[in-house]
Scaffold this motif. Structure first.
Motif, PDB file in Angstrom:
ATOM      1  N   GLY A   1     -12.330  12.615   3.706  1.00 35.66           N
ATOM      2  CA  GLY A   1     -12.087  11.374   2.979  1.00 35.66           C
ATOM      3  C   GLY A   1     -12.424  11.479   1.514  1.00 35.66           C
ATOM      4  N   ILE A   2     -13.333  12.372   1.168  1.00 39.06           N
ATOM      5  CA  ILE A   2     -13.731  12.529  -0.226  1.00 39.06           C
ATOM      6  C   ILE A   2     -12.609  13.185  -1.018  1.00 39.06           C
ATOM      7  CG2 ILE A   2     -15.348  13.701  -1.773  1.00 39.06           C
ATOM      8  CD1 ILE A   2     -17.434  13.421   0.475  1.00 39.06           C
ATOM      9  N   PHE A   3     -11.970  14.173  -0.441  1.00 42.25           N
ATOM     10  CA  PHE A   3     -10.937  14.909  -1.146  1.00 42.25           C
ATOM     11  C   PHE A   3      -9.548  14.325  -0.905  1.00 42.25           C
ATOM     12  CE2 PHE A   3     -14.351  17.989  -0.354  1.00 42.25           C
ATOM     13  CZ  PHE A   3     -14.705  18.210  -1.678  1.00 42.25           C
ATOM     14  N   GLY A   4      -9.395  13.461   0.078  1.00 42.90           N
ATOM     15  CA  GLY A   4      -8.094  12.875   0.396  1.00 42.90           C
ATOM     16  C   GLY A   4      -7.916  11.514  -0.241  1.00 42.90           C
ATOM     17  N   ARG A   5      -8.264  11.353  -1.506  1.00 43.05           N
ATOM     18  CA  ARG A   5      -8.215  10.063  -2.182  1.00 43.05           C
ATOM     19  C   ARG A   5      -6.785   9.578  -2.432  1.00 43.05           C
ATOM     20  NH1 ARG A   5     -11.722   6.441  -2.134  1.00 43.05           N
ATOM     21  NH2 ARG A   5     -11.141   5.732  -4.169  1.00 43.05           N
ATOM     22  N   GLU A   6      -5.810  10.492  -2.424  1.00 39.05           N
ATOM     23  CA  GLU A   6      -4.445  10.074  -2.711  1.00 39.05           C
ATOM     24  C   GLU A   6      -3.975   9.022  -1.705  1.00 39.05           C
ATOM     25  OE1 GLU A   6      -5.152  13.485  -2.332  1.00 39.05           O
ATOM     26  OE2 GLU A   6      -5.463  13.734  -4.472  1.00 39.05           O
ATOM     27  N   SER A   7      -4.276   9.242  -0.429  1.00 32.47           N
ATOM     28  CA  SER A   7      -3.846   8.279   0.585  1.00 32.47           C
ATOM     29  C   SER A   7      -4.596   6.965   0.420  1.00 32.47           C
ATOM     30  CB  SER A   7      -4.076   8.847   1.988  1.00 32.47           C
ATOM     31  OG  SER A   7      -5.453   9.060   2.210  1.00 32.47           O
ATOM     32  N   SER A   8      -5.834   7.037  -0.013  1.00 35.98           N
ATOM     33  CA  SER A   8      -6.608   5.822  -0.222  1.00 35.98           C
ATOM     34  C   SER A   8      -6.046   5.037  -1.405  1.00 35.98           C
ATOM     35  CB  SER A   8      -8.067   6.214  -0.417  1.00 35.98           C
ATOM     36  OG  SER A   8      -8.704   5.433  -1.336  1.00 35.98           O
ATOM     37  N   TYR A   9      -5.600   5.734  -2.462  1.00 30.75           N
ATOM     38  CA  TYR A   9      -4.990   5.046  -3.594  1.00 30.75           C
ATOM     39  C   TYR A   9      -3.689   4.364  -3.175  1.00 30.75           C
ATOM     40  CZ  TYR A   9      -8.229   7.388  -6.786  1.00 30.75           C
ATOM     41  OH  TYR A   9      -9.344   7.813  -7.431  1.00 30.75           O
ATOM     42  N   ALA A  10      -2.917   5.033  -2.343  1.00 30.73           N
ATOM     43  CA  ALA A  10      -1.664   4.440  -1.857  1.00 30.73           C
ATOM     44  C   ALA A  10      -1.956   3.181  -1.047  1.00 30.73           C
ATOM     45  CB  ALA A  10      -0.889   5.453  -1.025  1.00 30.73           C
ATOM     46  N   GLN A  11      -2.985   3.217  -0.230  1.00 32.40           N
ATOM     47  CA  GLN A  11      -3.355   2.043   0.557  1.00 32.40           C
ATOM     48  C   GLN A  11      -3.814   0.914  -0.357  1.00 32.40           C
ATOM     49  OE1 GLN A  11      -6.291   3.660   3.198  1.00 32.40           O
ATOM     50  NE2 GLN A  11      -4.779   4.257   4.729  1.00 32.40           N
ATOM     51  N   GLU A  12      -4.587   1.250  -1.396  1.00 29.53           N
ATOM     52  CA  GLU A  12      -5.041   0.234  -2.339  1.00 29.53           C
ATOM     53  C   GLU A  12      -3.859  -0.402  -3.050  1.00 29.53           C
ATOM     54  OE1 GLU A  12      -7.932   1.879  -5.025  1.00 29.53           O
ATOM     55  OE2 GLU A  12      -9.233   2.493  -3.377  1.00 29.53           O
ATOM     56  N   GLU A  13      -2.879   0.419  -3.455  1.00 25.73           N
ATOM     57  CA  GLU A  13      -1.698  -0.095  -4.124  1.00 25.73           C
ATOM     58  C   GLU A  13      -0.920  -1.038  -3.199  1.00 25.73           C
ATOM     59  OE1 GLU A  13      -0.524   0.149  -7.268  1.00 25.73           O
ATOM     60  OE2 GLU A  13      -2.428   1.122  -7.745  1.00 25.73           O
ATOM     61  N   GLU A  14      -0.803  -0.673  -1.925  1.00 25.54           N
ATOM     62  CA  GLU A  14      -0.114  -1.536  -0.956  1.00 25.54           C
ATOM     63  C   GLU A  14      -0.841  -2.863  -0.789  1.00 25.54           C
ATOM     64  OE1 GLU A  14       0.616   0.440   2.768  1.00 25.54           O
ATOM     65  OE2 GLU A  14       1.468   2.190   1.768  1.00 25.54           O
ATOM     66  N   LEU A  15      -2.168  -2.814  -0.732  1.00 25.45           N
ATOM     67  CA  LEU A  15      -2.949  -4.045  -0.603  1.00 25.45           C
ATOM     68  C   LEU A  15      -2.799  -4.927  -1.837  1.00 25.45           C
ATOM     69  CD1 LEU A  15      -6.261  -2.767   1.034  1.00 25.45           C
ATOM     70  CD2 LEU A  15      -4.534  -4.251   2.057  1.00 25.45           C
ATOM     71  N   ILE A  16      -2.821  -4.312  -3.015  1.00 27.34           N
ATOM     72  CA  ILE A  16      -2.664  -5.077  -4.255  1.00 27.34           C
ATOM     73  C   ILE A  16      -1.290  -5.728  -4.298  1.00 27.34           C
ATOM     74  CG2 ILE A  16      -2.399  -4.830  -6.759  1.00 27.34           C
ATOM     75  CD1 ILE A  16      -4.685  -2.750  -6.614  1.00 27.34           C
ATOM     76  N   LYS A  17      -0.271  -4.973  -3.909  1.00 25.93           N
ATOM     77  CA  LYS A  17       1.092  -5.521  -3.915  1.00 25.93           C
ATOM     78  C   LYS A  17       1.219  -6.678  -2.924  1.00 25.93           C
ATOM     79  CE  LYS A  17       5.893  -4.270  -3.752  1.00 25.93           C
ATOM     80  NZ  LYS A  17       6.875  -3.236  -3.861  1.00 25.93           N
ATOM     81  N   ALA A  18       0.629  -6.513  -1.733  1.00 25.34           N
ATOM     82  CA  ALA A  18       0.679  -7.587  -0.727  1.00 25.34           C
ATOM     83  C   ALA A  18      -0.062  -8.828  -1.222  1.00 25.34           C
ATOM     84  CB  ALA A  18       0.083  -7.105   0.588  1.00 25.34           C
ATOM     85  N   ALA A  19      -1.197  -8.630  -1.874  1.00 26.19           N
ATOM     86  CA  ALA A  19      -1.957  -9.767  -2.404  1.00 26.19           C
ATOM     87  C   ALA A  19      -1.171 -10.483  -3.497  1.00 26.19           C
ATOM     88  CB  ALA A  19      -3.302  -9.290  -2.945  1.00 26.19           C
ATOM     89  N   GLN A  20      -0.511  -9.717  -4.360  1.00 29.57           N
ATOM     90  CA  GLN A  20       0.303 -10.333  -5.410  1.00 29.57           C
ATOM     91  C   GLN A  20       1.474 -11.112  -4.819  1.00 29.57           C
ATOM     92  OE1 GLN A  20       1.218  -6.956  -7.894  1.00 29.57           O
ATOM     93  NE2 GLN A  20      -0.474  -7.399  -9.289  1.00 29.57           N
ATOM     94  N   GLU A  21       2.092 -10.564  -3.785  1.00 28.47           N
ATOM     95  CA  GLU A  21       3.195 -11.274  -3.124  1.00 28.47           C
ATOM     96  C   GLU A  21       2.710 -12.596  -2.537  1.00 28.47           C
ATOM     97  OE1 GLU A  21       6.456 -10.591  -2.998  1.00 28.47           O
ATOM     98  OE2 GLU A  21       6.127  -8.847  -4.284  1.00 28.47           O
TER      99      GLU A  21
END
Length: 157
Positions: A57-77
């Motif tokens: 999880g420490i080195f796999g931050r790319e997937s975590s950033y993608a999840q954060e972006e999806e959450l931000i987009k859903a919240a904005q919607e």
């Protein structure tokens, strides 16, 4: 939590056993060697839980950033949808109080680059052509002059 308690119990048992053996040793020479051995054993026991850590999880931050972006987009919607429905309700109430008959009001919301939510367009279908300019004025005074307001009148009205 069971792994943590098992590790703690194992560490306490090792320290207690080392203490008993320490008192049973007869001379100073053997105590020094035992101190070194005891220190290394306890150090290994303290570090052993690190071998079982999942560090992917420490080195796999790319997937975590993608999840954060999806959450931000859903919240904005959700914010856009809620804001649009609130503005639509307010417009319907203002037009009703002003006795301007309408069939439908539709509000289009948008997000600017700076993250600000704004009302970009309002579509209204009125039942009375004479009230068009009054309705446009009321809508723009509520949502702002920069908002595009399109008003249609139902045929035969």
């Amino acid at each position: 939590m069971g792994a943590l308690s098992g590790w703690t119990v194992g560490l306490c048992v090792a320290v207690a056993a080392a203490g008993i053996i320490y008192f049973l040793l007869p001379d100073e020479k053997e105590n020094r060697a035992f101190d070194l051995l005891l220190g290394l054993t306890i150090l290994c026991m303290l570090i052993s839980p690190l071998a079982h850590l999942d560090i992917s999880g420490i080195f796999g931050r790319e997937s975590s950033y993608a999840q954060e972006e999806e959450l931000i987009k859903a919240a904005q919607e959700q914010q856009l949808s809620y804001s649009g429905s609130q503005i639509q309700s307010a417009l319907e109430e203002v037009l009703s109080l002003s006795e301007i008959p309408f069939e439908k009001i539709e509000v289009v919301m948008d997000i600017h680059e700076n993250g600000r939510i704004c009302c970009s367009e309002v579509y209204a279908v009125l039942q009375n052509r004479e009230k068009t300019e009054e309705a446009r004025y009321l809508i723009q005074s509520l949502v702002g002059k920069e908002t595009e307001v399109q008003i249609n009148v139902r045929e035969g009205g």
